[in-house]
Design an enzyme around this catalytic site. Structure first.
Site, PDB file in Angstrom:
ATOM      1  N   LYS A 171      61.576 -50.033 124.242  1.00  0.00           N
ATOM      2  CA  LYS A 171      61.153 -48.876 123.451  1.00  0.00           C
ATOM      3  C   LYS A 171      60.458 -49.288 122.154  1.00  0.00           C
ATOM      4  CE  LYS A 171      65.105 -46.149 125.140  1.00  0.00           C
ATOM      5  NZ  LYS A 171      64.433 -45.336 126.149  1.00  0.00           N
TER       6      LYS A 171
ATOM      7  N   CYS B  36      69.120 -37.905 130.244  1.00  0.00           N
ATOM      8  CA  CYS B  36      70.402 -38.631 130.221  1.00  0.00           C
ATOM      9  C   CYS B  36      71.301 -38.105 129.096  1.00  0.00           C
ATOM     10  CB  CYS B  36      70.178 -40.129 130.064  1.00  0.00           C
ATOM     11  SG  CYS B  36      69.265 -40.872 131.429  1.00  0.00           S
TER      12      CYS B  36
ATOM     13  N   ASP C 221      74.434 -46.724 118.448  1.00  0.00           N
ATOM     14  CA  ASP C 221      73.366 -46.829 119.444  1.00  0.00           C
ATOM     15  C   ASP C 221      72.056 -46.590 118.705  1.00  0.00           C
ATOM     16  OD1 ASP C 221      71.487 -46.603 121.423  1.00  0.00           O
ATOM     17  OD2 ASP C 221      72.435 -44.912 122.452  1.00  0.00           O
TER      18      ASP C 221
ATOM     19  N   HIS D 172      73.472 -40.131 124.413  1.00  0.00           N
ATOM     20  CA  HIS D 172      72.924 -40.529 125.708  1.00  0.00           C
ATOM     21  C   HIS D 172      74.095 -40.866 126.626  1.00  0.00           C
ATOM     22  CE1 HIS D 172      70.871 -43.232 128.572  1.00  0.00           C
ATOM     23  NE2 HIS D 172      69.720 -42.723 128.162  1.00  0.00           N
TER      24      HIS D 172
ATOM     25  N   GLN E 263      66.779 -45.502 119.658  1.00  0.00           N
ATOM     26  CA  GLN E 263      65.658 -44.683 119.211  1.00  0.00           C
ATOM     27  C   GLN E 263      65.320 -44.913 117.741  1.00  0.00           C
ATOM     28  OE1 GLN E 263      63.862 -42.856 121.249  1.00  0.00           O
ATOM     29  NE2 GLN E 263      65.177 -43.020 123.045  1.00  0.00           N
TER      30      GLN E 263
END
Length: 410
Positions: free
Chosen positions: A225, A367, A199, A123, A202
């Site tokens: 999220k 993104c 990261d 991202h 997700q």
């Protein structure tokens, strides 16, 4: 046992809506998830009953607000296997958390020529801050390439990490759903003498997470999220690396002492939480953790894997070569993120037709422009599944694709 989505949908008030005379079919949870009633109630209750600033007042509602904030921090730490709550730093979102790593740790520890390794799946939030350090400090940026199967090509991993100071990567791709080999990448980073930054934006909402088992140095993710509110994210770090990182933003809550000669930062985690923190948002995130734990993350993953498999099979059978789905073919190797192209119809045109049928799907580069270039496309349509989705939602997407094909007279 799998999730009972019929009953579960009732937990999310927005799913009772109709748009354009159709039931709302929300397939954009990789962008932001919907919020259950328990989260909405927790935020409302805080504002109605305990609205006060934290760590400052000695009166009842101020102490209640402080307890609520720090209680949410403890819940988050336990949810991700993060150990002591002081290792959980509340930020505005995952983007701010990753910027904290680059701007605070990176500026104080990296020098000209130092290699930083990222992947082609990232991202922009895990790309642009490193580009800024390259411009400011002259670091070297290396890229782990994407293979034809939708997984990272790790053939040359040892060379890429040789001499590196940082290996920073997504646990799961927000475009392809690819679940990356976290253990292998963290191990490779540490064997090369680098820190590992993950990261997990997700990943955390969809799979059981144990950041200490990963062995990572920093882990970033966001609340909105994972059934939580917007405006709050998390940076987890080892105590050693957090202690060794200077403050990112300054003023207010992150201060222990200030004189005319200088200042002393607060202890962890408040050292990184300048000003008034997102108290209501933290309360909402704590309620979201309670909700997901009540479902059981193993059941969440089982449900999403089965539903992703259904989506891949049914869409492919219905549309054949007209539909190109990007990413790994095996549902167990990916999350419920399905990015696709349909014939020569632009993704934005597709999703406008989908909207007329009540189907919410995002179109764009998500993104992740470097990844779009690798895929050879300018944009994709992306349907993303979560706990409240079922096979009927996938079928509604398929019907919307058919409607788009008819609309554009193909």
């Amino acid at each position: 046992m799998s999730l009972d989505t019929t009953a579960l949908k009732k937990d999310f008030p927005i799913l009772d809506r109709e748009v354009h005379g159709k039931r709302l079919v929300y397939l954009d949870s990789a962008n932001t998830s919907q919020k259950p009633r328990s989260v909405l109630d927790a935020i409302e209750n805080y504002y109605e009953q305990s609205n006060a600033n934290v760590h400052r007042g000695t009166y009842v509602i101020a102490e209640e607000a402080t307890a609520a904030l720090e209680g949410a921090r403890a819940k988050v730490a336990a949810f991700i296997g993060g150990g002591p709550a002081r290792q959980v730093v509340f930020t505005k979102n995952a983007t701010e958390a990753l910027n904290l790593v680059t701007k605070a740790w990176g500026r104080s520890h990296l020098r000209e020529g130092d290699p930083v390794v990222i992947t082609e799946l990232e991202h922009h939030a895990n790309i642009v801050p490193w580009h800024q350090l390259r411009e400011e400090l002259g670091i070297e940026l290396r890229w782990i390439p994407l293979g034809a199967d939708g997984h990272l090509d790790l053939t040359d991993l040892d060379r890429l990490v040789d001499g590196a100071r940082v290996v920073s990567f997504a646990a799961m791709s927000n475009v392809l759903g690819t679940i990356n080999p976290i253990d292998r990448l963290v191990t490779a980073a540490h064997e090369a003498g680098a820190i590992a930054v993950v990261d997990a934006s997700q990943y955390v909402p969809h799979l059981d997470t144990d950041v200490r088992a990963w062995g990572a140095d920093f882990v970033a993710f966001t609340g909105h999220k994972m059934c939580g509110p917007t405006g709050i994210g998390v940076l987890w770090g080892t105590e050693e690396i957090l202690e060794d990182t200077p403050p990112f933003l300054t003023g207010g809550e992150m201060i222990l002492n200030v004189t005319k000669e200088g200042f002393t930062p607060n202890e962890l985690p408040w050292k990184f939480e300048a000003g008034t923190p997102p108290i209501a948002e933290a309360v909402g995130l704590g309620a979201a953790v309670d909700y997901l734990q009540g479902l059981g993350m193993d059941r969440v993953r089982e449900h999403e894997t089965a539903l992703t498999g259904y989506a891949l099979r049914s869409l492919t059978e219905r549309f054949g070569d007209d539909l190109r789905i990007h990413g790994p073919a095996e549902p167990a190797e990916r999350g419920g993120v399905i990015s696709f192209s349909f014939r020569d119809i632009h993704p934005h045109d597709l999703t406008q037709v989908f909207d007329e049928h009540g189907v919410c799907v995002r179109a764009g580069h998500h993104c992740a422009k470097p990844l779009m270039k690798v895929l050879g496309v300018g944009a994709t349509a992306r349907a993303s599944l979560y706990v409240y989705n079922d096979e009927a939602d996938v079928d509604a997407l398929a019907d919307a694709i058919t409607a788009a094909a008819e609309f554009f007279a193909f």
